[in-house]
Scaffold this motif. Structure first.
Motif, PDB file in Angstrom:
ATOM      1  N   SER A 182      -7.546   5.445   3.226  1.00 46.52           N
ATOM      2  CA  SER A 182      -6.210   5.601   2.674  1.00 46.52           C
ATOM      3  C   SER A 182      -6.217   6.719   1.640  1.00 46.52           C
ATOM      4  N   ASP A 183      -5.142   7.496   1.605  1.00 46.00           N
ATOM      5  CA  ASP A 183      -5.026   8.557   0.590  1.00 46.00           C
ATOM      6  C   ASP A 183      -5.011   7.975  -0.817  1.00 46.00           C
ATOM      7  N   SER A 184      -4.441   6.792  -0.974  1.00 49.01           N
ATOM      8  CA  SER A 184      -4.297   6.228  -2.321  1.00 49.01           C
ATOM      9  C   SER A 184      -5.511   5.428  -2.785  1.00 49.01           C
ATOM     10  N   THR A 185      -6.272   4.842  -1.844  1.00 44.05           N
ATOM     11  CA  THR A 185      -7.403   4.001  -2.271  1.00 44.05           C
ATOM     12  C   THR A 185      -8.755   4.504  -1.788  1.00 44.05           C
ATOM     13  N   GLY A 186      -8.796   5.535  -0.946  1.00 45.89           N
ATOM     14  CA  GLY A 186     -10.060   6.066  -0.454  1.00 45.89           C
ATOM     15  C   GLY A 186     -10.542   5.341   0.797  1.00 45.89           C
ATOM     16  N   THR A 187     -11.827   5.501   1.069  1.00 51.00           N
ATOM     17  CA  THR A 187     -12.436   4.908   2.264  1.00 51.00           C
ATOM     18  C   THR A 187     -13.192   3.635   1.888  1.00 51.00           C
TER      19      THR A 187
ATOM     20  N   ILE B 287       0.867  -1.172   0.000  1.00 43.82           N
ATOM     21  CA  ILE B 287       0.000   0.000   0.000  1.00 43.82           C
ATOM     22  C   ILE B 287       0.901   1.218   0.000  1.00 43.82           C
ATOM     23  N   SER B 288       0.656   2.165  -0.905  1.00 46.52           N
ATOM     24  CA  SER B 288       1.558   3.297  -1.077  1.00 46.52           C
ATOM     25  C   SER B 288       1.377   4.390  -0.036  1.00 46.52           C
ATOM     26  N   SER B 289       0.379   4.308   0.805  1.00 48.02           N
ATOM     27  CA  SER B 289       0.190   5.309   1.859  1.00 48.02           C
ATOM     28  C   SER B 289      -0.313   4.617   3.120  1.00 48.02           C
ATOM     29  N   SER B 290      -0.303   5.355   4.200  1.00 47.79           N
ATOM     30  CA  SER B 290      -0.782   4.778   5.456  1.00 47.79           C
ATOM     31  C   SER B 290      -2.299   4.613   5.404  1.00 47.79           C
ATOM     32  N   VAL B 291      -2.793   3.733   6.240  1.00 50.14           N
ATOM     33  CA  VAL B 291      -4.227   3.474   6.315  1.00 50.14           C
ATOM     34  C   VAL B 291      -4.684   3.796   7.732  1.00 50.14           C
ATOM     35  N   ASN B 292      -5.687   4.642   7.841  1.00 46.30           N
ATOM     36  CA  ASN B 292      -6.305   4.927   9.130  1.00 46.30           C
ATOM     37  C   ASN B 292      -7.508   4.009   9.278  1.00 46.30           C
ATOM     38  N   GLN B 293      -7.513   3.248  10.355  1.00 44.53           N
ATOM     39  CA  GLN B 293      -8.593   2.287  10.556  1.00 44.53           C
ATOM     40  C   GLN B 293      -9.440   2.716  11.749  1.00 44.53           C
ATOM     41  N   THR B 294     -10.753   2.696  11.541  1.00 44.31           N
ATOM     42  CA  THR B 294     -11.703   2.996  12.594  1.00 44.31           C
ATOM     43  C   THR B 294     -12.570   1.759  12.823  1.00 44.31           C
ATOM     44  N   LEU B 295     -12.664   1.329  14.067  1.00 45.54           N
ATOM     45  CA  LEU B 295     -13.476   0.171  14.433  1.00 45.54           C
ATOM     46  C   LEU B 295     -14.602   0.630  15.346  1.00 45.54           C
ATOM     47  N   PHE B 296     -15.775   0.106  15.102  1.00 47.79           N
ATOM     48  CA  PHE B 296     -16.912   0.350  15.976  1.00 47.79           C
ATOM     49  C   PHE B 296     -17.613  -0.979  16.187  1.00 47.79           C
ATOM     50  N   ALA B 297     -17.814  -1.338  17.437  1.00 48.15           N
ATOM     51  CA  ALA B 297     -18.475  -2.612  17.735  1.00 48.15           C
ATOM     52  C   ALA B 297     -19.579  -2.378  18.763  1.00 48.15           C
ATOM     53  N   ILE B 298     -20.621  -3.144  18.621  1.00 47.95           N
ATOM     54  CA  ILE B 298     -21.710  -3.117  19.592  1.00 47.95           C
ATOM     55  C   ILE B 298     -22.113  -4.568  19.851  1.00 47.95           C
ATOM     56  N   ASP B 299     -22.336  -4.889  21.118  1.00 49.39           N
ATOM     57  CA  ASP B 299     -22.769  -6.250  21.420  1.00 49.39           C
ATOM     58  C   ASP B 299     -23.937  -6.211  22.386  1.00 49.39           C
ATOM     59  N   PHE B 300     -24.656  -7.307  22.393  1.00 51.54           N
ATOM     60  CA  PHE B 300     -25.837  -7.431  23.232  1.00 51.54           C
ATOM     61  C   PHE B 300     -25.865  -8.851  23.777  1.00 51.54           C
ATOM     62  N   ALA B 301     -26.113  -8.973  25.066  1.00 47.68           N
ATOM     63  CA  ALA B 301     -26.242 -10.291  25.693  1.00 47.68           C
ATOM     64  C   ALA B 301     -27.479 -10.299  26.579  1.00 47.68           C
ATOM     65  N   TYR B 302     -28.323 -11.289  26.374  1.00 46.91           N
ATOM     66  CA  TYR B 302     -29.503 -11.486  27.205  1.00 46.91           C
ATOM     67  C   TYR B 302     -29.377 -12.869  27.829  1.00 46.91           C
TER      68      TYR B 302
END
Length: 131
Positions: free
Chosen positions: A43-48, A8-23
């Protein structure tokens, strides 16, 4: 070409979001678990690129035996630079025997549907120990 061999020619910023539910109500025999995960790779080179995955699990206990069903899925953005592109769905039916609150044994049948690998049936046995 293996996706891990691609640079990959540029850095990649990764965002994670998780939600869980237990009954898991005390004194009741029912169990319901669910989790969703959303991943955004920018990524600047490949987009989101946005991908997601999750599962839903339900079971009912009769004394020490719990039959259950679980549905898992993964949906990967077609141009994601970090993840191998494959949409996967899996249906699992199983039975769990609890020896006590710290150990159990499970027997599962899983039907996996994968865009890359096709369909696959798996039978597994697992012994679990908690501590």
């Amino acid at each position: 070409e293996n996706y891990r061999d691609t640079l990959i020619s540029s850095s990649v910023n990764q965002t994670l979001f998780a939600i869980d539910f237990a009954y898991l109500p005390a004194g009741k025999n029912v169990e319901f678990l669910s989790e969703l995960m959303f991943v955004s790779n920018d990524s600047d080179s490949t987009g989101t690129h946005n991908s997601k995955g999750g599962y839903v699990h339900g079971g009912y206990t009769f004394k020490k035996i719990t039959p259950y069903y679980r549905f898992d899925y993964i949906r990967i953005d077609a141009n994601d630079p970090l993840f191998k592109v494959d949409d996967i769905s899996a249906h699992t039916i199983g039975i769990r025997y609890g020896f006590n609150h710290l150990s159990n044994i499970k027997l599962e049948f899983m039907r996996t549907e994968s865009d890359l690998k096709g369909n696959c049936n798996t039978v597994s046995v697992q012994f679990g120990i908690g501590f």
